[in-house]
Design an enzyme around this catalytic site. Structure first.
Site, mmCIF file in Angstrom:
data_model
loop_
_atom_site.group_PDB
_atom_site.id
_atom_site.type_symbol
_atom_site.label_atom_id
_atom_site.label_comp_id
_atom_site.label_asym_id
_atom_site.label_seq_id
_atom_site.Cartn_x
_atom_site.Cartn_y
_atom_site.Cartn_z
ATOM 1 N N ASP A 66 -10.932 3.225 4.075
ATOM 2 C CA ASP A 66 -11.134 1.778 3.938
ATOM 3 C C ASP A 66 -12.635 1.456 3.933
ATOM 4 O O ASP A 66 -13.031 0.320 3.644
ATOM 5 C CB ASP A 66 -10.427 1.050 5.095
ATOM 6 C CG ASP A 66 -9.717 -0.205 4.650
ATOM 7 O OD1 ASP A 66 -9.551 -0.388 3.428
ATOM 8 O OD2 ASP A 66 -9.340 -1.021 5.506
ATOM 9 N N LYS A 125 0.835 -1.203 0.000
ATOM 10 C CA LYS A 125 0.000 0.000 0.000
ATOM 11 C C LYS A 125 0.871 1.253 0.000
ATOM 12 O O LYS A 125 0.587 2.225 -0.704
ATOM 13 C CB LYS A 125 -0.945 -0.029 1.212
ATOM 14 C CG LYS A 125 -2.056 -1.062 1.037
ATOM 15 C CD LYS A 125 -2.820 -1.380 2.311
ATOM 16 C CE LYS A 125 -3.770 -2.563 2.070
ATOM 17 N NZ LYS A 125 -4.423 -3.057 3.268
ATOM 18 N N GLN A 168 -4.631 -1.645 9.501
ATOM 19 C CA GLN A 168 -4.437 -2.932 8.822
ATOM 20 C C GLN A 168 -5.068 -4.063 9.643
ATOM 21 O O GLN A 168 -4.762 -4.222 10.822
ATOM 22 C CB GLN A 168 -2.930 -3.191 8.599
ATOM 23 C CG GLN A 168 -2.632 -4.483 7.866
ATOM 24 C CD GLN A 168 -3.211 -4.501 6.436
ATOM 25 O OE1 GLN A 168 -3.122 -3.535 5.688
ATOM 26 N NE2 GLN A 168 -3.822 -5.620 6.055
#
Ligand code: NAP
Length: 307
Positions: A128, A61, A105
């Site tokens: 996200d 990422k 994450q």
């Protein structure tokens, strides 16, 4: 004009190449980032612990951010971090003026409550798309940030000229991360939507009865070879979200990655299919960049209005 399938052809089936599709979208994102005069969009990443897969995803990422001309900042916490430690990291990124998007994450170590931590992300930085406010907006039909994997699946289809409007999409898997959010996205009126959606799960008896009716079949299960050729309608489009490790002594690392679909056999039946790896995976990171750019534009516009 949009090309119908940005793909190669193998055994008569169109292979929906996630790397190629993602690279075309990332080039556009990089050019949009370069056109931003005020500052670079910024992504803050929180990584707790030392799970090798999570470390590798975070690296990917951050690399993608750099390639798109975006800033990324990693806050790394030990495996033993407490709820308060992680919330403090989230709050520091919430307050950072150069950070537009925040990614925690997942999975977090088992002692941490993921939902409670995701709920602390400022909704205007929830790139996200997993904060309850983002999910609620999607359900209501007013999406702001769509979770990256479902968004990636929808973009993979639309970018390759596959319109789901009026089509029957059957999704196997009902997680918030993938299946349920994708169902809501494809049900929206207008762009990416207007599909008729069926969602199946582990309590669905005789999965094949449903999957054989699909014009577009999406597998988001997490079990290799769950979708076999006899479960697929000839000529349909098959999107394989699954990423599974299977032992493979011929590989240096002792395993290889496969999806949820029996790729070779289904390729002989479907009209188009995504490979694993190289299908949905690259699209997921790309949608994270797209959401971060959208967040930066929102923040810059808001700042412009208050200056
Ligand atoms: P998950 O939370 O474990 O959900 C799996 C879903 O599949 C559940 O809804 C489960 O049903 C259903 N299921 C399991 N076995 C089934 C069966 N035999 N028949 C029908 N349904 C079955 O997993 P997830 O987070 O959604 O991820 C799914 C897969 O996608 C995993 O392989 C994951 O690694 C992969 N993934 C890939 C990306 C990417 O970027 N490529 C991103 C995210 C996830 P129940 O709800 O009844 O348990």
């Amino acid at each position: 004009m949009k090309r119908l399938f940005v793909v190669s052809i193998h055994m008569g089936v169109h292979i929906l190449d996630g790397k190629e599709t993602a690279s075309a979208i990332r080039a556009q994102i990089a050019s949009d980032v370069a056109a931003l005069k005020e500052r670079k969009p910024g992504l803050g990443v929180i990584l707790v612990g030392d799970n090798p897969a999570s470390i590798s995803y975070v690296k990917g990422k951050e690399k993608a951010c750099a390639e798109a001309g975006m800033l990324s900042r990693e806050l790394r916490l030990p495996e033993t971090a407490t709820h308060d430690d992680v919330v403090a990291a989230v709050e520091s990124l919430n307050a950072a003026a150069d950070i537009d998007g925040i990614l925690v994450q997942l999975p977090l170590p088992a002692h941490l409550d993921e939902s409670a931590i995701l709920a602390r992300i400022a909704p205007d930085k929830d790139v996200d798309g997993l904060h309850v406010q983002s999910l609620g907006s999607l359900l209501k039909g007013e999406p702001v940030f769509v979770p990256c994997t479902p968004y990636g699946v929808a973009m993979m289809l639309s970018h390759n000229g596959i319109d789901v409007a009026g089509k029957h999409v059957v999704i196997v898997g009902r997680s918030t991360l993938v299946g349920k959010s994708l169902a809501n996205l494809l049900l929206l009126k207008g762009a990416h939507g207007d599909a008729t959606v069926t969602v199946c799960h582990s309590s669905t008896p005789d999965l094949g009865v449903h999957t054989r009716q699909a014009d577009v079949l999406v597998a988001a299960i997490g079990r290799p070879n769950t979708i076999t050729a006899d479960m697929v309608k000839p000529g349909s489009v098959v999107i394989d979200v699954g990423v599974n490790r299977v032992e493979d002594a011929t590989r240096k690392r002792g395993y290889r990655l496969v999806g949820d679909v029996d790729y070779e056999a289904v390729s002989a039946v479907a009209s188009a299919i995504t490979p694993v790896p190289g299908g949905v995976g690259p699209m997921t990171i790309t949608m994270l960049l797209k959401n971060t750019l959208a967040a930066a534009r929102m923040h810059l516009q808001k700042k412009g209005q208050t200056d």
